[in-house]
Design an enzyme around this catalytic site. Structure first.
Site, PDB file in Angstrom:
ATOM      1  N   HIS A  67      62.615  47.903   4.402  1.00 28.62           N
ATOM      2  CA  HIS A  67      63.447  48.244   3.067  1.00 28.62           C
ATOM      3  C   HIS A  67      64.392  47.543   3.060  1.00 28.62           C
ATOM      4  CE1 HIS A  67      66.422  51.218   4.402  1.00 28.62           C
ATOM      5  NE2 HIS A  67      65.461  51.529   5.279  1.00 28.62           N
ATOM      6  N   ASP A 149      70.808  49.517   9.528  1.00 28.92           N
ATOM      7  CA  ASP A 149      69.603  50.207   9.128  1.00 28.92           C
ATOM      8  C   ASP A 149      69.869  50.062   7.299  1.00 28.92           C
ATOM      9  OD1 ASP A 149      67.846  52.031   7.826  1.00 28.92           O
ATOM     10  OD2 ASP A 149      69.064  53.855   8.475  1.00 28.92           O
ATOM     11  N   GLU A 175      64.266  53.268  -0.288  1.00 25.02           N
ATOM     12  CA  GLU A 175      63.891  53.987   0.877  1.00 25.02           C
ATOM     13  C   GLU A 175      65.101  54.979   1.191  1.00 25.02           C
ATOM     14  OE1 GLU A 175      63.352  55.460   4.845  1.00 25.02           O
ATOM     15  OE2 GLU A 175      65.148  54.351   4.089  1.00 25.02           O
ATOM     16  N   GLU A 176      66.315  54.635   1.026  1.00 21.83           N
ATOM     17  CA  GLU A 176      67.277  55.614   1.423  1.00 21.83           C
ATOM     18  C   GLU A 176      67.439  56.877   0.322  1.00 21.83           C
ATOM     19  OE1 GLU A 176      68.494  55.673   4.243  1.00 21.83           O
ATOM     20  OE2 GLU A 176      68.629  53.761   5.077  1.00 21.83           O
ATOM     21  N   HIS A 280      74.139  55.705   9.770  1.00 19.22           N
ATOM     22  CA  HIS A 280      74.505  55.713   8.264  1.00 19.22           C
ATOM     23  C   HIS A 280      76.279  55.574   8.103  1.00 19.22           C
ATOM     24  CE1 HIS A 280      70.904  57.448   6.212  1.00 19.22           C
ATOM     25  NE2 HIS A 280      70.370  56.263   6.909  1.00 19.22           N
TER      26      HIS A 280
END
Length: 305
Positions: A67, A149, A175-176, A280
């Site tokens: 992603h 990420d 995706e997130e 994150h």
């Protein structure tokens, strides 16, 4: 290993729903470098895929999903912010973006009531997306930055593309923040190439059972559970590879795999990726040996599945 490309990827503005800058960066990179790759891929993109796209190599059997999007924040009213995905929220974090009045570098503020806002010299236009300001660091053992990420998952896919002879690489969106892109890509992949097995090139977490420098992580489950027969096949192949790896069992978290599992197509999938600290946040941290084992494992599996 040279991480200049990874540094560039981490700096691209591509929060969920606005992946177009990342798509354009990747397609330009692919077109500029594919002459050095073992196989020149077919690039499949267009309105039917929104901002996602595919690279098709040779006669594919397996697809790799990575992603392109990141977490971030959307400006609401006044100085209010709304999270995109699940970013860590801490006063003082530097946020970057732009609106019609120009470039923005501001600070995140979190109140005692855990309400989030920005601190800036002017009011930012509502709907503007803000992302962590990129401060990419590298030492002997680690790389550290915002958005490893999943820019590291994308980096892995691009390194795989250099030697891939048969396979598909799918670059997905959203995706997130709940997904929505993978089902479109999966439909095209299955209906046009009959491919129905996948690897998820994404980044997982350092936990009490997953350590830095111990190899790439093969996830036996997170919130979703892959089909055990396919998972066992992956693990058994990994054992023969001689490449360091760790096994992960988690109750939470998710990936593009959950969309594949929910699609009407019989895709098998397993999540395989390096693990990071400071998830994150602007300070995500991954061991270089785990990056190497991730790249090597993907090359091995795509040749042997």
């Amino acid at each position: 290993m040279n991480f200049n490309l990874l540094k560039e990827l981490c700096s691209v503005h591509a929060p969920s729903g606005n992946e177009i800058a990342m798509k354009e960066f990747l397609i330009e990179y692919i077109r500029s470098n594919q002459h050095d790759w073992r196989v020149k891929p077919l690039i499949i993109e267009g309105d039917g895929f929104q901002d996602g796209f595919l690279l098709v190599f040779g006669n594919p059997i397996t697809a790799v999903f990575a992603h392109m999007d990141s977490i971030g924040f959307t400006v609401r009213y006044g100085h209010q912010l709304v999270p995109i995905g699940g970013p860590e929220q801490k006063s003082g974090y530097k946020l970057r973006g732009s609106d019609s009045q120009g470039e923005i570098l501001c600070e995140l503020e979190v109140s005692r009531e855990e309400e989030i806002s920005y601190k800036f010299s002017r009011q930012i236009e509502r709907g503007t997306e803000l992302v962590f300001d990129c401060n990419f660091r590298e030492d002997q053992h680690f790389v550290q930055s915002c958005y490893l990420d999943n820019r590291l998952g994308v980096f892995n896919a691009l390194k795989l593309a250099e030697t891939l002879e048969n396979g598909i690489i799918a670059f997905s969106c959203w995706e997130e923040h709940g997904g929505g892109s993978v089902s479109v890509l999966a439909k095209y992949i299955y209906e046009n190439f009959k491919v129905r097995q996948a690897l998820i090139s994404d980044i997982t977490w350092i936990t009490e059972g997953v350590r830095h420098g111990q190899g790439v992580v093969i996830s036996m489950r997170d919130r979703s559970i892959p089909r055990r027969g396919y998972l066992n096949k992956i693990i058994n192949l990994a054992k023969t590879s001689g490449i360091p790896f760790q096994l992960e069992v988690e109750a939470f978290g998710g990936s593009d795999g959950k969309e594949l599992q929910a699609s009407p197509y019989p895709f098998d999938w397993v999540f395989i990726g390096a693990a990071e600290d400071n998830v994150h946040s602007p300070d995500e941290k991954v061991h270089k040996e785990d990056i190497s084992s991730m790249i090597n494992m993907y090359k091995f599996l795509m040749e042997n599945l």
